[in-house]
Every structure is written in structure tokens, then in C-alpha cells.
Design a protein around this motif. Structure first.
Motif, PDB file in Angstrom:
ATOM      1  N   ILE A 111    -102.542 -20.481 -40.271  1.00  0.00           N
ATOM      2  CA  ILE A 111    -103.328 -21.640 -40.710  1.00  0.00           C
ATOM      3  C   ILE A 111    -102.406 -22.654 -41.371  1.00  0.00           C
ATOM      4  CG2 ILE A 111    -105.125 -22.445 -42.289  1.00  0.00           C
ATOM      5  CD1 ILE A 111    -106.528 -19.757 -41.908  1.00  0.00           C
ATOM      6  N   THR A 112    -102.461 -23.891 -40.924  1.00  0.00           N
ATOM      7  CA  THR A 112    -101.731 -24.985 -41.554  1.00  0.00           C
ATOM      8  C   THR A 112    -102.628 -25.637 -42.604  1.00  0.00           C
ATOM      9  OG1 THR A 112    -100.488 -25.416 -39.534  1.00  0.00           O
ATOM     10  CG2 THR A 112    -100.555 -27.188 -41.167  1.00  0.00           C
ATOM     11  N   VAL A 113    -102.082 -25.873 -43.792  1.00  0.00           N
ATOM     12  CA  VAL A 113    -102.845 -26.505 -44.870  1.00  0.00           C
ATOM     13  C   VAL A 113    -102.344 -27.936 -45.050  1.00  0.00           C
ATOM     14  CG1 VAL A 113    -103.529 -26.395 -47.298  1.00  0.00           C
ATOM     15  CG2 VAL A 113    -103.171 -24.275 -45.999  1.00  0.00           C
ATOM     16  N   VAL A 114    -103.263 -28.894 -44.953  1.00  0.00           N
ATOM     17  CA  VAL A 114    -102.933 -30.313 -45.036  1.00  0.00           C
ATOM     18  C   VAL A 114    -103.657 -30.930 -46.222  1.00  0.00           C
ATOM     19  CG1 VAL A 114    -103.144 -32.552 -43.885  1.00  0.00           C
ATOM     20  CG2 VAL A 114    -102.533 -30.515 -42.562  1.00  0.00           C
ATOM     21  N   VAL A 115    -102.950 -31.742 -47.005  1.00  0.00           N
ATOM     22  CA  VAL A 115    -103.557 -32.506 -48.101  1.00  0.00           C
ATOM     23  C   VAL A 115    -103.564 -33.972 -47.687  1.00  0.00           C
ATOM     24  CG1 VAL A 115    -103.430 -33.150 -50.536  1.00  0.00           C
ATOM     25  CG2 VAL A 115    -102.749 -30.843 -49.817  1.00  0.00           C
ATOM     26  N   ASP A 116    -104.753 -34.507 -47.488  1.00  0.00           N
ATOM     27  CA  ASP A 116    -104.934 -35.887 -47.041  1.00  0.00           C
ATOM     28  C   ASP A 116    -105.340 -36.746 -48.240  1.00  0.00           C
ATOM     29  OD1 ASP A 116    -105.564 -38.282 -45.865  1.00  0.00           O
ATOM     30  OD2 ASP A 116    -107.249 -37.522 -44.675  1.00  0.00           O
ATOM     31  N   GLY A 117    -104.382 -37.471 -48.801  1.00  0.00           N
ATOM     32  CA  GLY A 117    -104.659 -38.296 -49.974  1.00  0.00           C
ATOM     33  C   GLY A 117    -103.771 -37.915 -51.136  1.00  0.00           C
ATOM     34  N   GLU A 118    -103.903 -38.660 -52.227  1.00  0.00           N
ATOM     35  CA  GLU A 118    -103.060 -38.463 -53.402  1.00  0.00           C
ATOM     36  C   GLU A 118    -103.818 -37.737 -54.503  1.00  0.00           C
ATOM     37  OE1 GLU A 118     -99.844 -39.240 -53.728  1.00  0.00           O
ATOM     38  OE2 GLU A 118     -99.809 -39.923 -51.649  1.00  0.00           O
ATOM     39  N   LEU A 119    -103.190 -36.676 -55.022  1.00  0.00           N
ATOM     40  CA  LEU A 119    -103.752 -35.969 -56.165  1.00  0.00           C
ATOM     41  C   LEU A 119    -103.491 -36.755 -57.441  1.00  0.00           C
ATOM     42  CD1 LEU A 119    -102.548 -32.418 -55.133  1.00  0.00           C
ATOM     43  CD2 LEU A 119    -104.913 -33.217 -55.113  1.00  0.00           C
ATOM     44  N   ALA A 120    -104.370 -36.618 -58.404  1.00  0.00           N
ATOM     45  CA  ALA A 120    -104.227 -37.335 -59.671  1.00  0.00           C
ATOM     46  C   ALA A 120    -103.244 -36.612 -60.583  1.00  0.00           C
ATOM     47  CB  ALA A 120    -105.580 -37.464 -60.357  1.00  0.00           C
TER      48      ALA A 120
END
Length: 228
Positions: free
Chosen positions: A58-67
């Protein structure tokens, strides 16, 4: 199907086998240093992410900026993946978790020391005050808070109303909210895991102090952004 079954068996053996050792080490490390214990917890959640990516495929993708800094992360809950993965996704998060989890031997005590916050749903005003007191301590330490506002895991594609706990925390903690959608259900929920991509979609920050209805509408829409 056979490859999914074999990968799942390998995942369970690897993740839970090493987890038993890491949880024991985290419990023992309490007597030495909270910093060491925090490191052990992060090692455990990083091990989970490694097993997810290298064994399950499983590939894990973070779409956007974390605070950065203390905010209230409100995360969609489709499987155990996002609950276990939180300390890998975020720096030293303090997660609101149901009271029953803290009854698990060794794990429960380590979770309290780490900074997880018990949610006693039937505890009334006394339990609420204790929960808020703990949350404010975590905020004072600069830690992000995490809540799963649906109260339990929900099937992918479902968008039930959020429980009232979110509105209460939003009002009383006066923190900006970062809503996060995640689509882990189809791949991770259930005994047989599947190869694919799990995406975290980071929504637009919701400022503190909005009317309850507006805040709930914005957060609800954002955490369901990955629904098919």
C-alpha cells in the motif's frame, strides 16, 4: 485473492509479533524517561507504516499541507489504519480515544503516559472536565490534538453526521481545525488487506470561533472529500 491472503498473513505475523515487543518496551521505558517512551511509540507506528507499505504493498499519499503547532485535527475514520498511523503522520499527536482501550494491559498505561486522552462517553460533566483539562495540557505543550468525529469506523462512502463531541471541543478549546479525509477502508478494513493507494487529503483550515453549524458543515464536507 490468494496473494492478498498471503500478504495479510505476513502482515499480521510481522506487525503484531514486533508490536508485542515494542509495546512491552514502551511500558518498561516509562520508568526511565517519557522521551524514550515517546520514541518507542513512534517506532511502533513507524513499524506499522513499514509493514503497510512493504508487506501489503500500500502506498500512502498526503495530499495537502499539514499544520504546524497545536491545532485540532479532525480525521475521517474508515479503519484502524489512520488510528495507528497518527504518530507517523503527525508530530507527537494527542489522540482522543475511547475509554475501553485504556483497559488493555500495559498498552493502556503506556497510552496514558504518551498523552492519549480517554473519552468516557457516559461519564457526564466530570468526565468532560477531565478530558478538557488533559487536552489543554497537551495544547500548552505544543502538541496537536486528533479526534475521529464519527465516533467509530464507518464504511467507505458513508458520511454519517459527526457526534456532538466535536462541537463541544471546537467551542471550548478555541483551536483552529484541520479536517482530514482518508480512504483507507477499501484496502485496510477487514481481515484481508489489499494493495493500492491510501490518501490523506488535508482540507482547508477552519478557524476557531465560527458558529457551530458553519464549522460542522465545513468540517463534515472536508472529511468526506474522498468518498466515491
Amino acid at each position: 485473492m490468494l496473494i492478498h491472503i498471503l500478504r495479510s498473513i505476513a502482515f499480521y505475523l510481522a506487525f503484531y509479533g514486533i508490536s508485542a515487543i515494542l509495546v512491552f518496551c514502551a511500558f518498561i521505558s516509562i520508568t526511565f524517561s517519557n522521551k524514550i517512551m515517546h520514541t518507542m511509540v513512534r517506532s511502533w507506528t513507524n513499524w506499522h507504516r513499514w509493514c503497510v507499505t512493504h508487506i501489503l504493498g500500500i502506498t500512502v499519499v498526503v495530499d495537502g499541507e499539514l499544520a504546524i503547532g497545536p491545532v485540532l485535527y479532525v480525521i475521517k475514520h474508515e479503519s484502524f489504519f489512520e488510528a495507528i498511523d497518527a504518530p507517523t503522520l503527525l508530530p507527537l499527536p494527542s489522540v482522543f480515544a475511547k475509554q475501553e482501550l485504556f483497559d488493555i494491559p500495559a498498552w493502556g498505561k503506556a497510552a496514558l503516559i504518551y498523552g492519549l486522552i480517554p473519552v468516557a462517553r457516559d461519564g457526564g460533566a466530570v468526565a468532560l472536565r477531565a478530558m478538557l483539562s488533559e487536552a489543554k495540557k497537551m495544547v500548552a505543550d505544543g502538541r496537536p490534538l486528533v479526534i475521529f468525529p464519527e465516533g467509530t469506523r464507518v464504511p467507505h462512502g458513508d458520511s454519517p453526521p459527526m457526534r456532538s463531541g466535536f462541537a463541544g471541543l471546537y467551542k471550548l478549546l478555541k483551536l483552529p481545525v484541520v479536517p482530514v479525509a482518508v480512504n483507507s477502508g477499501p484496502l485496510y478494513h477487514g481481515p484481508i488487506k489489499r494493495k493500492g493507494v491510501i490518501t490523506y487529503k488535508i482540507g482547508e483550515m477552519v478557524p476557531a470561533g465560527l458558529p457551530r453549524a458553519e464549522a460542522e458543515q465545513r468540517v463534515h464536507a472536508a472529511i468526506n472529500a474522498l468518498n466515491d
